[in-house]
Design a protein around this motif. Structure first.
Motif, PDB file in Angstrom:
ATOM      1  N   ASP A 105       0.825  -1.205   0.000  1.00  0.00           N
ATOM      2  CA  ASP A 105       0.000   0.000   0.000  1.00  0.00           C
ATOM      3  C   ASP A 105       0.860   1.256   0.000  1.00  0.00           C
ATOM      4  O   ASP A 105       0.583   2.212  -0.733  1.00  0.00           O
ATOM      5  N   ARG A 106       1.899   1.264   0.806  1.00  0.00           N
ATOM      6  CA  ARG A 106       2.801   2.427   0.849  1.00  0.00           C
ATOM      7  C   ARG A 106       3.450   2.667  -0.514  1.00  0.00           C
ATOM      8  O   ARG A 106       3.577   3.798  -0.979  1.00  0.00           O
ATOM      9  N   ARG A 109       0.794   3.941  -3.095  1.00  0.00           N
ATOM     10  CA  ARG A 109       0.399   5.316  -2.779  1.00  0.00           C
ATOM     11  C   ARG A 109       1.504   6.304  -3.140  1.00  0.00           C
ATOM     12  O   ARG A 109       1.238   7.384  -3.670  1.00  0.00           O
ATOM     13  N   LYS A 113       1.752   9.498  -6.094  1.00  0.00           N
ATOM     14  CA  LYS A 113       2.061  10.886  -5.763  1.00  0.00           C
ATOM     15  C   LYS A 113       3.128  11.500  -6.672  1.00  0.00           C
ATOM     16  O   LYS A 113       3.282  12.717  -6.715  1.00  0.00           O
ATOM     17  N   GLU A 190      -3.958   9.858  -6.489  1.00  0.00           N
ATOM     18  CA  GLU A 190      -4.449   8.840  -5.570  1.00  0.00           C
ATOM     19  C   GLU A 190      -5.523   7.960  -6.193  1.00  0.00           C
ATOM     20  O   GLU A 190      -5.612   6.774  -5.938  1.00  0.00           O
ATOM     21  N   ARG A 193      -4.037   5.040  -8.639  1.00  0.00           N
ATOM     22  CA  ARG A 193      -2.974   4.129  -8.245  1.00  0.00           C
ATOM     23  C   ARG A 193      -3.284   2.716  -8.712  1.00  0.00           C
ATOM     24  O   ARG A 193      -4.441   2.300  -8.792  1.00  0.00           O
TER      25      ARG A 193
END
Length: 215
Positions: A105-106, A109, A113, A190, A193
């Motif tokens: 997830d990190r 995300r 960005k 976002e 993604r």
């Protein structure tokens, strides 16, 4: 005068191999982001790529955590474009940024960005910790298989038992799977993604060697 002694050829020696396999869910994501630029001046193309890469590194490093998401640069190159006569008509370049870790997830995300560097490829594999966790299990399976096979074959050839002459053990991770994942220009946000889902890896331990069959 001393004479060299000739040893007899080994007899009743059996060559064999076996393997043990453990399937485990991949826990490592490698995501490659890439930027391309082109122009008539090589230094200008290089400067543009360096600027977008520097900005991407700043964004990515702010989210980095050891093992969860680690950041490194990938390939960076400037190449000439030639016409049909071989004359240089311009330059094109490509820069890559690689996000790697166990926090899917990190990573996704963070990739969303970063402006100007769409995701070009994702890949999945096993972390060292995950591989080592199941390696012993696969090794035990391979050794037990080797011993059972050696005993059964020796008895099939009319021998009662065997002794191990030599043996080698090798481990392979057979599950790293790169996948191409193109994103349209301007879609890094976002809401855009990339959803990712890991598959399975196989940790395989191979045992091979020779045994002496005995009466």
């Amino acid at each position: 005068m001393a004479c060299a002694q000739t040893l007899p050829e080994p007899a009743n020696v059996l060559q064999l191999s076996s393997s043990g396999t453990v399937e485990v869910t991949q826990d490592l994501l490698v995501m490659t982001l890439a930027a391309t630029r082109e122009g008539r001046d090589a230094s200008a193309v290089q400067t543009q790529l360096q600027q977008v890469l520097d900005a991407a590194l700043t964004t990515a490093k702010a989210e980095a955590q050891p093992k969860l998401m680690e950041v490194r640069t990938g390939s960076f190159g400037i190449y000439p474009r030639n016409d049909k006569d071989g004359k240089i008509t311009g330059w094109q370049g490509r820069a890559e940024l690689v996000l790697q870790g166990r926090d899917f997830d990190r990573i996704t995300r963070t990739a969303a960005k970063i402006n100007g560097m769409p995701v070009s490829q994702t890949g999945f594999g096993l972390s060292r910790e995950a591989r080592e966790k199941v390696e012993g299990q696969a090794q035990t399976e391979a050794i037990n298989s080797f011993q059972a096979k050696a005993k059964a074959l020796a008895q099939s050839f009319g021998f009662e038992r065997y002794s191990v002459r030599e043996v080698s053990v090798n481990t392979n991770d057979m599950g790293f799977s790169p996948r191409v994942a193109m994103m349209a220009k301007g879609m890094n946000d976002e809401s855009a993604r990339i959803p990712v889902e890991a598959g399975k890896s196989q940790v395989v331990v191979n045992v091979s060697g020779s045994v002496q069959m005995l009466k």
